[in-house]
Motif scaffolding. Structure first.
Motif, PDB file in Angstrom:
ATOM      1  N   LEU A 156       0.823  -1.201   0.000  1.00 17.55           N
ATOM      2  CA  LEU A 156       0.000   0.000   0.000  1.00 17.55           C
ATOM      3  C   LEU A 156       0.859   1.255   0.000  1.00 17.55           C
ATOM      4  O   LEU A 156       0.579   2.215  -0.722  1.00 17.55           O
ATOM      5  N   ALA A 157       1.910   1.248   0.791  1.00 17.28           N
ATOM      6  CA  ALA A 157       2.801   2.407   0.827  1.00 17.28           C
ATOM      7  C   ALA A 157       3.435   2.644  -0.544  1.00 17.28           C
ATOM      8  O   ALA A 157       3.590   3.797  -0.981  1.00 17.28           O
ATOM      9  N   GLU A 158       3.789   1.580  -1.240  1.00 15.64           N
ATOM     10  CA  GLU A 158       4.352   1.719  -2.582  1.00 15.64           C
ATOM     11  C   GLU A 158       3.334   2.355  -3.533  1.00 15.64           C
ATOM     12  O   GLU A 158       3.676   3.255  -4.321  1.00 15.64           O
ATOM     13  N   LEU A 159       2.106   1.868  -3.484  1.00 21.09           N
ATOM     14  CA  LEU A 159       1.064   2.402  -4.353  1.00 21.09           C
ATOM     15  C   LEU A 159       0.811   3.878  -4.060  1.00 21.09           C
ATOM     16  O   LEU A 159       0.665   4.693  -4.978  1.00 21.09           O
ATOM     17  N   ASN A 160       0.747   4.230  -2.794  1.00 20.44           N
ATOM     18  CA  ASN A 160       0.497   5.624  -2.423  1.00 20.44           C
ATOM     19  C   ASN A 160       1.614   6.542  -2.910  1.00 20.44           C
ATOM     20  O   ASN A 160       1.359   7.657  -3.380  1.00 20.44           O
ATOM     21  N   GLU A 161       2.851   6.077  -2.796  1.00 21.59           N
ATOM     22  CA  GLU A 161       3.966   6.899  -3.244  1.00 21.59           C
ATOM     23  C   GLU A 161       3.929   7.084  -4.756  1.00 21.59           C
ATOM     24  O   GLU A 161       4.158   8.183  -5.277  1.00 21.59           O
ATOM     25  N   GLN A 162       3.628   6.002  -5.488  1.00 16.67           N
ATOM     26  CA  GLN A 162       3.513   6.115  -6.939  1.00 16.67           C
ATOM     27  C   GLN A 162       2.403   7.089  -7.323  1.00 16.67           C
ATOM     28  O   GLN A 162       2.572   7.923  -8.220  1.00 16.67           O
ATOM     29  N   LEU A 163       1.268   6.981  -6.651  1.00 13.92           N
ATOM     30  CA  LEU A 163       0.139   7.854  -6.967  1.00 13.92           C
ATOM     31  C   LEU A 163       0.456   9.314  -6.670  1.00 13.92           C
ATOM     32  O   LEU A 163       0.072  10.205  -7.438  1.00 13.92           O
ATOM     33  N   SER A 164       1.145   9.564  -5.580  1.00 12.72           N
ATOM     34  CA  SER A 164       1.469  10.953  -5.263  1.00 12.72           C
ATOM     35  C   SER A 164       2.370  11.555  -6.328  1.00 12.72           C
ATOM     36  O   SER A 164       2.222  12.721  -6.706  1.00 12.72           O
ATOM     37  N   THR A 165       3.285  10.771  -6.841  1.00  9.58           N
ATOM     38  CA  THR A 165       4.174  11.252  -7.904  1.00  9.58           C
ATOM     39  C   THR A 165       3.390  11.526  -9.183  1.00  9.58           C
ATOM     40  O   THR A 165       3.554  12.569  -9.836  1.00  9.58           O
ATOM     41  N   LEU A 166       2.508  10.595  -9.543  1.00  9.46           N
ATOM     42  CA  LEU A 166       1.757  10.731 -10.796  1.00  9.46           C
ATOM     43  C   LEU A 166       0.748  11.870 -10.742  1.00  9.46           C
ATOM     44  O   LEU A 166       0.593  12.612 -11.726  1.00  9.46           O
ATOM     45  N   THR A 167       0.038  12.020  -9.634  1.00  7.45           N
ATOM     46  CA  THR A 167      -0.950  13.100  -9.546  1.00  7.45           C
ATOM     47  C   THR A 167      -0.276  14.470  -9.540  1.00  7.45           C
ATOM     48  O   THR A 167      -0.798  15.422 -10.133  1.00  7.45           O
ATOM     49  N   THR A 168       0.876  14.561  -8.896  1.00  6.25           N
ATOM     50  CA  THR A 168       1.623  15.819  -8.931  1.00  6.25           C
ATOM     51  C   THR A 168       2.046  16.147 -10.360  1.00  6.25           C
ATOM     52  O   THR A 168       1.921  17.290 -10.822  1.00  6.25           O
ATOM     53  N   ARG A 169       2.527  15.145 -11.079  1.00  3.97           N
ATOM     54  CA  ARG A 169       2.935  15.361 -12.468  1.00  3.97           C
ATOM     55  C   ARG A 169       1.739  15.752 -13.330  1.00  3.97           C
ATOM     56  O   ARG A 169       1.855  16.604 -14.223  1.00  3.97           O
ATOM     57  N   ASN A 255      -1.219  14.221 -20.740  1.00  2.00           N
ATOM     58  CA  ASN A 255      -1.698  13.610 -19.500  1.00  2.00           C
ATOM     59  C   ASN A 255      -2.378  12.255 -19.709  1.00  2.00           C
ATOM     60  O   ASN A 255      -2.763  11.605 -18.735  1.00  2.00           O
ATOM     61  N   ARG A 256      -2.542  11.830 -20.941  1.00  4.03           N
ATOM     62  CA  ARG A 256      -3.252  10.566 -21.174  1.00  4.03           C
ATOM     63  C   ARG A 256      -2.575   9.373 -20.508  1.00  4.03           C
ATOM     64  O   ARG A 256      -3.261   8.574 -19.837  1.00  4.03           O
ATOM     65  N   PRO A 257      -1.259   9.193 -20.619  1.00  2.00           N
ATOM     66  CA  PRO A 257      -0.640   8.054 -19.918  1.00  2.00           C
ATOM     67  C   PRO A 257      -0.820   8.140 -18.403  1.00  2.00           C
ATOM     68  O   PRO A 257      -0.987   7.109 -17.737  1.00  2.00           O
ATOM     69  N   LEU A 258      -0.804   9.353 -17.869  1.00  2.00           N
ATOM     70  CA  LEU A 258      -0.961   9.515 -16.429  1.00  2.00           C
ATOM     71  C   LEU A 258      -2.367   9.147 -15.980  1.00  2.00           C
ATOM     72  O   LEU A 258      -2.554   8.531 -14.918  1.00  2.00           O
ATOM     73  N   VAL A 259      -3.372   9.516 -16.774  1.00  3.90           N
ATOM     74  CA  VAL A 259      -4.756   9.142 -16.452  1.00  3.90           C
ATOM     75  C   VAL A 259      -4.873   7.623 -16.317  1.00  3.90           C
ATOM     76  O   VAL A 259      -5.457   7.107 -15.351  1.00  3.90           O
ATOM     77  N   LEU A 260      -4.327   6.902 -17.268  1.00  4.47           N
ATOM     78  CA  LEU A 260      -4.412   5.441 -17.247  1.00  4.47           C
ATOM     79  C   LEU A 260      -3.679   4.860 -16.047  1.00  4.47           C
ATOM     80  O   LEU A 260      -4.187   3.955 -15.365  1.00  4.47           O
ATOM     81  N   GLN A 261      -2.501   5.384 -15.759  1.00  2.00           N
ATOM     82  CA  GLN A 261      -1.730   4.862 -14.634  1.00  2.00           C
ATOM     83  C   GLN A 261      -2.410   5.160 -13.303  1.00  2.00           C
ATOM     84  O   GLN A 261      -2.471   4.298 -12.420  1.00  2.00           O
ATOM     85  N   ILE A 262      -2.922   6.367 -13.161  1.00  2.00           N
ATOM     86  CA  ILE A 262      -3.566   6.747 -11.905  1.00  2.00           C
ATOM     87  C   ILE A 262      -4.804   5.889 -11.660  1.00  2.00           C
ATOM     88  O   ILE A 262      -5.020   5.378 -10.555  1.00  2.00           O
ATOM     89  N   ALA A 263      -5.637   5.726 -12.699  1.00  2.00           N
ATOM     90  CA  ALA A 263      -6.852   4.926 -12.541  1.00  2.00           C
ATOM     91  C   ALA A 263      -6.511   3.490 -12.165  1.00  2.00           C
ATOM     92  O   ALA A 263      -7.160   2.889 -11.289  1.00  2.00           O
ATOM     93  N   THR A 264      -5.501   2.915 -12.803  1.00  2.00           N
ATOM     94  CA  THR A 264      -5.118   1.526 -12.507  1.00  2.00           C
ATOM     95  C   THR A 264      -4.578   1.383 -11.096  1.00  2.00           C
ATOM     96  O   THR A 264      -4.949   0.446 -10.361  1.00  2.00           O
ATOM     97  N   LEU A 265      -3.710   2.292 -10.685  1.00  2.00           N
ATOM     98  CA  LEU A 265      -3.128   2.199  -9.343  1.00  2.00           C
ATOM     99  C   LEU A 265      -4.178   2.418  -8.261  1.00  2.00           C
ATOM    100  O   LEU A 265      -4.142   1.766  -7.203  1.00  2.00           O
ATOM    101  N   ARG A 266      -5.129   3.302  -8.512  1.00  2.00           N
ATOM    102  CA  ARG A 266      -6.207   3.491  -7.530  1.00  2.00           C
ATOM    103  C   ARG A 266      -7.054   2.225  -7.413  1.00  2.00           C
ATOM    104  O   ARG A 266      -7.486   1.855  -6.315  1.00  2.00           O
ATOM    105  N   ALA A 267      -7.294   1.554  -8.541  1.00  2.00           N
ATOM    106  CA  ALA A 267      -8.058   0.305  -8.500  1.00  2.00           C
ATOM    107  C   ALA A 267      -7.301  -0.763  -7.716  1.00  2.00           C
ATOM    108  O   ALA A 267      -7.900  -1.515  -6.932  1.00  2.00           O
ATOM    109  N   ARG A 268      -6.003  -0.849  -7.912  1.00  2.00           N
ATOM    110  CA  ARG A 268      -5.202  -1.824  -7.170  1.00  2.00           C
ATOM    111  C   ARG A 268      -5.204  -1.517  -5.674  1.00  2.00           C
ATOM    112  O   ARG A 268      -5.279  -2.420  -4.839  1.00  2.00           O
TER     113      ARG A 268
END
Length: 679
Positions: A156-169, A255-268
């Protein structure tokens, strides 16, 4: 070097902005995080039996230096972003996410919180704000994953860190893409329809970019650009519309690649927490209660809204055909809607702007309504300095003249400032730390030409009242614990008080104060005001459809499973809207995915429905206030005591029931939006 984490010695602990340098911020974050971690470690390792006082209240006390740094920093990144600040943000946000994960996923700390909750469930002793604090902390930790095993917590900590990076970007991409997507016009004749002050502003914007002799139209955050209502040149309208809807959809800031990554990581992440989707995880902590309840509610709105929009489209197509336009296009909608609005209701919205001068609206409208309701006064503090030369500061005083907080206003668009409008805080009110509130409203009104007054559109007028409604929620807060201060309420409740504040825009005694011609002082004619009121349902089909389309798009992204594959963002949008029965080519969503900052770099993921969900409460409350005399201190005192002052210290719907005396009814909303009928 100034230590941003230190309490300011200025009134109300207003940060000393001239002393703060970008280089000071990252060291302050690192030191404050280390201190906070040590404080939390001491709480978790306490050998005494866990109690509310020695565990949860101590957690409320901990981290004040980190809160101070964070509130200053994130207000600056939203309003005064620079390349240097963005670099700090890119490093700090993941570190901050990891820091809070270490706290929320600490098994020893959660064991203490869980023990208090279990003891309280077996033999209740807590009441009021204390009981609510225990409930909230326990739920916060559970939803944050505190109950996971060690492997789950690590993942979970890994996912949260990835998401914080992607949403900031995502947010940084959008800011830069929006600044790059301006429409450059060579010939002033192509700006036919714009007012002289708007043309001057476009010339000034061009000059600022080194394009002297040209004109620049900048974008606001939503799909619909204000100038589409008045630009007579159809090709310029098309260019402006296309620049808006294709932002961050390619090129350097895609932002299209980021949208896909964010949605997938949130689902995970949701699946890891035991939920089917991110949307399920989100509503677990909201007043709507369940996705089924949300779907039932939204389902009552889609059909009538689409029918109303189609009826409007027929009228617009006929108006466009009279101009020789053989097929109505999306960039034509606002223009012909404005024409019909003007002809049918005899209201020229461009001609209204001289009656809505920013300074007068603020002083004799927004602030005057607050004075009438709550007895508060806003007194300019010209001795205090904001974070930008355009920021203004007022001291807020109660009916007895006692100071209760500071209010900052940052109203004009500029480079480095993200789009949209919002309320935030530099200091939250709470009795535990003894801090009064320092609240800021941020808007993006286009700059007037040098020496000219700032004149507002009807939409900007509404936004000004709306955001001050949020500010009142923060300024009038009277809670003990920081966790409950002001707007710290469920996401699908937070828009409710701000939407109620919009009712004063057309309230006769308020409008009589502010709606005066900027040069002559003449009041807006009563017949014009009557026409504006009569016209309030015009365009509601479009407005409701564009909002619902964005809402349903948000839900579509956040009801994906972790293994769902989306090959193309644009096609996903089209299919999602078609499945929801709201795919009107002429009415695009208020936000498309690549610039939907609310959900991909904000707090509204799977929660954009909250605006209209809150509007049910808002419309019902407006009926109550109207029935009880309107702008009176009695109504204001009741609103303040039952809703605004309590923040999140009582369950949200309990606060509504205390105010209204019953549960909310949907009928006032349906009437307001014309959804109780079609055509």
């Amino acid at each position: 070097m100034y230590d941003v984490a230190e309490p300011s010695t200025l009134p109300f602990q207003l940060p000393p902005f001239p002393q703060i340098r970008t280089d000071d911020l990252e060291p302050a974050f690192l030191a404050a995080m280390a201190e906070h971690q040590a404080q939390v470690r001491a709480i978790a390792d306490n050998v005494q039996e866990p109690t509310l006082a020695n565990t949860i209240v101590e957690l409320e006390r901990a981290g004040t230096r980190l809160v101070r740094v964070s509130s200053t920093f994130f207000n600056l990144t939203g309003t005064c972003s620079t390349e240097a600040l963005r670099a700090v943000e890119a490093r700090v946000v993941p570190a901050l996410t990891a820091h809070y994960d270490r706290i929320r996923l600490d098994p020893a700390l959660f064991a203490r919180i869980d023990a208090i909750a279990r003891a309280e469930a077996a033999a209740p002793t807590l009441t009021g704000e204390d009981a609510q604090l225990l409930r909230r902390y326990h739920l916060d930790f559970v939803l944050a994953g505190a109950g996971l095993d060690e492997q789950g917590r690590r993942r979970l900590a890994e996912l949260n860190e990835q998401l914080s990076t992607l949403t900031t970007r995502f947010g940084q991409n959008l800011l830069q893409a929006t600044e790059a997507a301006v429409v450059v016009v060579d010939d002033v004749a192509e700006l036919d329809g714009l007012s002289p002050d708007a043309i001057a502003a476009a010339a000034a914007a061009a000059a600022d970019r080194g394009l002297t002799g040209k004109y620049v139209i900048s974008l606001v955050l939503p799909t619909g650009q204000p100038l589409l209502k008045v630009l007579r040149n159809r090709d310029v309208r098309r260019r402006l519309f296309e620049a808006s809807v294709h932002r961050a959809e390619g090129g350097e800031h895609d932002n299209r690649p980021l949208v896909l990554q964010i949605a997938t990581l949130r689902a995970r992440r949701a699946q890891l927490l035991g939920f089917a989707t991110h949307a399920d995880a989100t509503v677990a902590d909201q007043t709507v209660g369940s996705l089924a309840a949300m779907d039932e509610f939204l389902g009552r709105l889609v059909g009538p809204a689409v029918a109303n929009a189609r009826a409007e489209a027929e009228l617009l197509a006929a108006a466009a055909a009279a101009d020789g336009v053989d097929k109505l296009a999306p960039w034509d909608w606002a223009y012909y809607s404005e024409r019909i609005y003007t002809e049918r209701y005899q209201v020229d919205t461009a001609a209204l702007r001289p009656y809505f001068e920013l300074e007068r609206v603020l002083t004799d409208g927004v602030f005057a309504a607050a004075r009438g309701l709550f007895g508060i006064e806003l007194v300019p503090r010209t001795d205090l300095v904001g974070y930008h030369p355009e920021v203004r500061i007022w001291e807020v005083r109660d009916a007895h003249g006692e100071p209760i907080g500071l209010f900052l206003g940052d109203y004009f668009a500029r480079e480095g400032k993200r789009g949209g409008a919002w309320m935030s805080s530099f200091v939250d009110q709470n009795e535990l730390m003894g801090t009064p509130p320092v609240i800021v409203n941020v808007l993006n009104i286009p700059h007037p030409a040098a020496g000219e007054p700032a004149l507002l559109t009807l939409d900007e007028l509404r936004t000004l009242f709306h955001e001050f409604g949020h500010a009142l929620h923060g300024l009038l807060s009277r809670v003990r614990y920081p966790r409950f201060s002001g707007t710290n309420v469920p996401r699908d409740f937070v828009e409710y008080p701000s939407q109620v504040n919009e009712m004063w825009i057309f309230w006769p005694e308020v409008m009589a104060g502010y709606a005066r011609h900027v040069h002559t002082g003449e009041p807006l004619a009563a017949a014009v005001v009557d026409s504006i009121r009569a016209a309030q349902l015009w365009g509601e089909g479009f407005a409701t459809v564009e909002y619902l389309a964005a809402t349903l798009l948000d839900q579509a992204w956040h009801r994906l499973g972790p293994d769902d594959v989306v090959p193309d963002v644009v096609e996903f949008e089209r299919a999602a809207l078609a499945a929801a029965g709201i795919d009107l080519a002429l009415v695009p969503p208020r936000y498309r995915s690549t610039y939907f900052q609310h959900i991909f770099d904000g707090g509204y993921s799977a929660g954009y429905y909250s605006y209209i969900w809150s509007e049910v409460l808002d419309a019902d409350t407006v009926d109550m206030i109207t029935e009880n005399g309107g702008l009176t201190r009695a109504n204001g005192d009741h609103l303040r005591a039952t809703l605004l002052s309590v923040g999140g210290s009582v369950p949200a719907l309990d606060a509504f029931r205390a105010l209204r005396g019953r549960d909310a009814r949907i009928e006032p909303l349906l009437r307001r939006r014309g959804l109780d009928r079609t055509g």
